[in-house]
Write a protein that holds these residues in place. Sequence first.
Motif, PDB file in Angstrom:
ATOM      1  N   UNK A  47      20.353  -5.693 -35.848  1.00  0.00           N
ATOM      2  CA  UNK A  47      21.180  -4.707 -35.151  1.00  0.00           C
ATOM      3  C   UNK A  47      20.281  -3.687 -34.468  1.00  0.00           C
ATOM      4  N   UNK A  48      20.526  -3.451 -33.180  1.00  0.00           N
ATOM      5  CA  UNK A  48      19.726  -2.495 -32.410  1.00  0.00           C
ATOM      6  C   UNK A  48      20.669  -1.455 -31.811  1.00  0.00           C
ATOM      7  N   UNK A  49      20.366  -0.188 -32.052  1.00  0.00           N
ATOM      8  CA  UNK A  49      21.217   0.900 -31.586  1.00  0.00           C
ATOM      9  C   UNK A  49      20.820   1.297 -30.167  1.00  0.00           C
ATOM     10  N   UNK A  50      21.650   0.925 -29.212  1.00  0.00           N
ATOM     11  CA  UNK A  50      21.352   1.195 -27.809  1.00  0.00           C
ATOM     12  C   UNK A  50      21.568   2.661 -27.441  1.00  0.00           C
ATOM     13  N   UNK A  51      22.287   3.400 -28.271  1.00  0.00           N
ATOM     14  CA  UNK A  51      22.505   4.817 -27.991  1.00  0.00           C
ATOM     15  C   UNK A  51      21.282   5.658 -28.325  1.00  0.00           C
ATOM     16  N   UNK A  52      20.635   5.350 -29.434  1.00  0.00           N
ATOM     17  CA  UNK A  52      19.516   6.186 -29.876  1.00  0.00           C
ATOM     18  C   UNK A  52      18.166   5.671 -29.406  1.00  0.00           C
ATOM     19  N   UNK A  53      18.114   4.467 -28.841  1.00  0.00           N
ATOM     20  CA  UNK A  53      16.847   3.927 -28.342  1.00  0.00           C
ATOM     21  C   UNK A  53      16.351   4.759 -27.158  1.00  0.00           C
TER      22      UNK A  53
END
Length: 448
Positions: free
Chosen positions: A177-183
């Motif tokens: 899972x990769x958080x695109x908001x906090x990247x």
Amino acid sequence: MTSHEWWHNADLRMATAVGDGWRLFNDLYLRAQTDADLLALTRRTRLAQSLTHAARTEHFAPHLGGRQITADNAEATLAALPVLEKDVLRHTPEAITTGLVDPWDVLKVRTSGTTGEPVWIIHDDTKLTESTAANLRMLDAYGLQPGLRVIRATADLRHGLVDYETMPFFGQATVLQVNMSTATPGDAAFLTRLCAEFKPDVLWGQPVEILLAALRQNEGTIDFPKFKAVLTHGDSLDARARATIADVFGCPHYDLYGLQEFGRVGWECPQSPGTYHIDEERVSIDVQGDGQVLITSLTNTAMSLLRYRPGDGGELLTEPCPCGRPHVRLTKIEGRKRALVADADGQLVNIKPLRLILEVQPLHRWQVRQNEAGCLDVLIAPESPADGDELARDLYAALKNTMRLRELTVRPVELAELTTASGKAPLFQLLATQEALSAAVVDNATSW
């Protein structure tokens, strides 16, 4: 005989359900995609069982009690039932609960509440078993193998930058899972290396999450490896979003149609894009004259969902599909379309933290509006209008820390202001829609 306490162990029941689902895939789901007679017999037999279970419930007993239900008359019996509205699930869910499943063993899920108040749904173990079998068939059609590796795009501030999980019922998948908001661009080297070493087969997420992933790739925040496929779920797709996803990732893109009330209902045919094969082994579907979809569960023995109207629209295709599968197809699906909130820094984040706070309040309805990044206007229609000002103050205190905001207003309004002719209005009116995100990816033009 008294069962051992482990009989109710959720992990063991999950393992059993997945194993049963693998066998069911081989014995039924694989065969039914080339055997129309087997599919029809399975559908009628399971429908008769579902109607028999429903006759035990308070809601359906007046319509089904005392009737002799067979596989031969099941479809006619179903057609004569009244439409099941979401208000029944919201206010009297016990009226459609069969009592056939031990309370220890029910699986509880909650609907998204995107266009109406969320409701709790209960399932039995067949949700996992049937989902496992249906997913294996779908993955096989998409050329994907059990043990696949999935990158799950998320945009939820409650999640860390990355996380791992497994999905036993989804082909025994391993998920990054990769958080695109906090990247951020500062994470680029780490995320790019992590994704490359993970060797993913699939990118998966809601349409707005996948579009945000495309935007992050264009910005240089992450460089994804080549995927075998992109899977979207959860929302209706507009044409530009489809084109953007296909162009950016350069691999097949397949969309899935489902609801928490039933799990996945249909999956996009790889040979006939835009049409969705309905998993008729586990659900029956009909479309009313006004285009409203009605769905019936054929396998849930815990709760009777018969002729249920979720509020989605579509068109039913009964003619043979070019791929040869005998299942009916749904096309021109019109349903919920989520968007993202733009915070004070222009960061795009999921609506869920806001929704989790608002949906448990004593409100008839509520709506969150955004016309400028970092600014939210929350309208509430309290159950007790006299408590409106106090409730608005409490909500302001709870909501202001969910994300970075420059301005937040919470104000009581009359219920009529939040009600349309159909009885409900979208809970969110936001800037970062599918259309706006597609424009940001393709044209480098943002509206937030």
